[in-house]
Design a protein around this motif. Structure first.
Motif, PDB file in Angstrom:
ATOM      1  N   GLY A   1       6.819   4.557  -5.425  1.00 14.56           N
ATOM      2  CA  GLY A   1       6.994   5.427  -4.268  1.00 14.56           C
ATOM      3  C   GLY A   1       8.095   6.437  -4.534  1.00 14.56           C
ATOM      4  O   GLY A   1       8.577   6.591  -5.653  1.00 14.56           O
TER       5      GLY A   1
ATOM      6  N   ILE B   1      11.649   8.216  -2.298  1.00 14.20           N
ATOM      7  CA  ILE B   1      12.411   8.495  -1.086  1.00 14.20           C
ATOM      8  C   ILE B   1      12.484  10.005  -0.949  1.00 14.20           C
ATOM      9  O   ILE B   1      12.752  10.725  -1.927  1.00 14.20           O
TER      10      ILE B   1
ATOM     11  N   ILE C   1       5.827   6.328   0.571  1.00 14.97           N
ATOM     12  CA  ILE C   1       7.167   6.905   0.618  1.00 14.97           C
ATOM     13  C   ILE C   1       8.127   6.146   1.532  1.00 14.97           C
ATOM     14  O   ILE C   1       7.729   5.437   2.456  1.00 14.97           O
ATOM     15  N   GLU C   2       9.420   6.344   1.236  1.00 11.28           N
ATOM     16  CA  GLU C   2      10.508   6.019   2.152  1.00 11.28           C
ATOM     17  C   GLU C   2      10.933   7.361   2.739  1.00 11.28           C
ATOM     18  O   GLU C   2      11.412   8.242   2.022  1.00 11.28           O
TER      19      GLU C   2
ATOM     20  N   SER D   1      12.446  -3.148  -0.772  1.00  8.07           N
ATOM     21  CA  SER D   1      12.125  -2.018  -1.642  1.00  8.07           C
ATOM     22  C   SER D   1      13.266  -1.857  -2.633  1.00  8.07           C
ATOM     23  O   SER D   1      14.380  -2.341  -2.411  1.00  8.07           O
TER      24      SER D   1
ATOM     25  N   HIS E   1      15.210   1.031  -5.261  1.00 10.96           N
ATOM     26  CA  HIS E   1      15.381   2.388  -5.767  1.00 10.96           C
ATOM     27  C   HIS E   1      15.501   2.346  -7.288  1.00 10.96           C
ATOM     28  O   HIS E   1      16.219   1.511  -7.835  1.00 10.96           O
TER      29      HIS E   1
ATOM     30  N   THR F   1      10.924   2.642  -5.729  1.00 10.64           N
ATOM     31  CA  THR F   1      11.082   3.950  -5.099  1.00 10.64           C
ATOM     32  C   THR F   1      11.853   4.909  -5.990  1.00 10.64           C
ATOM     33  O   THR F   1      13.042   4.698  -6.269  1.00 10.64           O
TER      34      THR F   1
END
Length: 346
Positions: free
Chosen positions: A52, A54, A81-82, A275, A277, A317
C-alpha cells in the motif's frame, strides 16, 4: 500520456457524479458504467502481500484534494492506502488550512531527528504551529456536526476506481482532542471502509487505554506509529490494555534506531501489527540516512519474503521520505518503490 489524460477526465466526471448523485437510498446513478469503462484497475497485491501507500508520500504535490490524491495513487499503480485526514476532510467540507504543510513537514522532521534548526527556521516553525493550533480549534468545531455522507462519497469514489482505504490518519486522536473528536474520527474511518486509524504513539498510558476501549466499541483498531524511539517493548503496554490497540510498525525507523532484529519482532507480534511502514534507512553506524530503496540497510527483501512465506495479511505501506530526485516526482518514486517490492516478491 493519452491514457493518463483519459483517466483524469474520467476522475473529474466520476467525482462530479459521486458528489452529486448520492440521493435517497445512497445509490449511485451513472458512475458505475463510467468506472467500468476506465479499463484495468491498479493491483499492488503481490503474491499475497498487500503493498500500500500512505498518502503523506504525496505531500509535495500541489493539489491535496481527494480527487487529485486518488489520481496520484492510481498513477503509482497502488490499490490500497492509508489515507491522511486532509484530502477526506477537505472533501467533507472542513475549514481550509492556510498553513503551507509542504514547508512545515520538513521542519517538523528536522526537529524530530534532532537536527539543528536555524533561528529563522525555529521562528517559521513556531509561527506555523501557532497557526495550526488555531486551525485545529476551527476543525474541532466543524467536526461536532460533520456529516458522514461525504466520507461515504469518498469511499465510493476510491472503491470504484479500484482503491480501498485500509487506514485513516486525521489529526483527531491526540491528547488535545476531545472524546467527541475521537469518536468522529473512528466513525469517519469506518465509513471510509478502513479497519484501522493511525497516529503517532502518544507515550501516555491513560490515552492509549482510552483509545483502545473506544476502538473496541467501533470495531476498529488503533495503529500506533513510532520513529526512532521504537524498541521491541515500545507497544507492549498499549497492546496489553486492549485488543483495539495495535502497531503501525515503521521498519525503516526501527533500523535507524539501531534495533538489531526487526524480523524477530515481526514474527513475535505479527497478529498485533495493523500495518507496517516501509522505507530504506541506514543504521546509526552508517548515518541513519533515508535513501532510495536498495541503498540503505533496511532488510526489505527479508521482511517482504517473510510476509509472503508466512502469509501475513497486514499491509506493507510505502512511505516515501527520501529526497525526490530532480526531474522526478513523488508519484514516480512511489511507483519505483512498488516495482522494487514486486521484484522481491516475484
Amino acid at each position: 500520456m493519452k491514457n493518463q489524460h483519459t483517466r483524469r477526465q474520467f476522475l473529474g466526471a466520476t467525482t462530479a457524479l459521486v458528489a452529486g448523485a448520492v440521493v435517497g437510498s445512497n445509490k449511485l446513478f451513472g458512475a458505475p458504467t463510467l468506472v467500468r469503462s476506465l479499463g484495468e484497475k491498479p493491483n499492488s497485491l503481490v503474491k499475497g502481500v498487500q503493498i500500500g501507500v500512505i498518502t503523506y508520500s504525496f505531500r509535495d504535490m500541489p493539489d491535496q484534494s481527494a480527487e487529485a490524491t486518488l489520481q496520484y495513487v492510481l498513477d503509482s499503480g497502488i490499490n490500497a492506502i492509508e489515507l491522511m485526514g486532509g484530502p477526506a476532510e477537505t472533501f467533507a467540507g472542513a475549514p481550509k488550512n492556510s498553513v503551507d504543510m509542504r514547508a512545515m513537514f520538513p521542519l517538523m522532521r528536522k526537529r524530530r531527528e534532532n537536527q539543528t534548526l536555524t533561528d529563522d527556521e525555529q521562528k517559521q516553525l513556531a509561527d506555523m504551529e501557532a497557526q495550526m493550533k488555531a486551525y485545529r480549534e476551527e476543525v474541532a468545531k466543524w467536526r461536532q456536526s460533520a456529516s458522514m455522507t461525504k466520507f461515504e462519497q469518498v469511499r465510493k469514489m476510491y472503491n470504484q476506481a479500484g482503491v480501498t482505504i485500509y487506514g485513516f490518519k486525521p489529526d483527531a486522536f491526540g491528547m488535545q482532542n476531545s472524546d467527541a473528536e475521537i469518536d468522529y474520527g473512528m466513525r469517519a474511518a469506518k465509513t471510509l471502509g478502513a479497519n484501522q486509524v493511525t497516529l503517532e504513539h502518544p507515550a501516555n498510558d491513560a490515552h492509549t487505554l482510552k483509545l483502545g476501549k473506544m476502538a473496541e466499541k467501533h470495531g476498529i483498531r488503533v495503529g500506533y506509529h513510532g520513529h526512532e524511539q521504537q524498541t521491541p517493548t515500545f507497544w507492549d503496554t498499549a497492546l496489553a490494555q486492549s485488543p483495539g490497540n495495535a502497531m503501525n510498525f515503521d521498519l525503516g525507523h526501527y533500523v535507524a534506531a539501531g534495533q538489531p532484529d526487526p524480523l524477530g519482532l515481526i514474527r513475535q507480534k505479527h497478529t498485533r501489527i495493523a500495518s507496517m511502514h516501509i522505507k530504506d534507512r541506514q543504521t546509526p553506524a552508517h548515518g541513519k540516512g533515508n535513501l532510495p530503496w536498495g541503498q540503505g540497510d533496511t532488510p526489505l527483501t527479508d521482511v517482504l519474503t517473510l510476509m509472503r512465506e508466512q502469509k501475513y495479511t497486514f499491509p506493507a505501506t510505502v512511505e516515501l521520505e527520501y529526497q525526490v530526485p530532480a526531474g522526478s516526482s513523488s508519484v514516480a518514486e512511489v511507483k519505483k518503490c512498488l516495482n522494487f517490492c514486486r521484484n522481491i516478491l516475484a
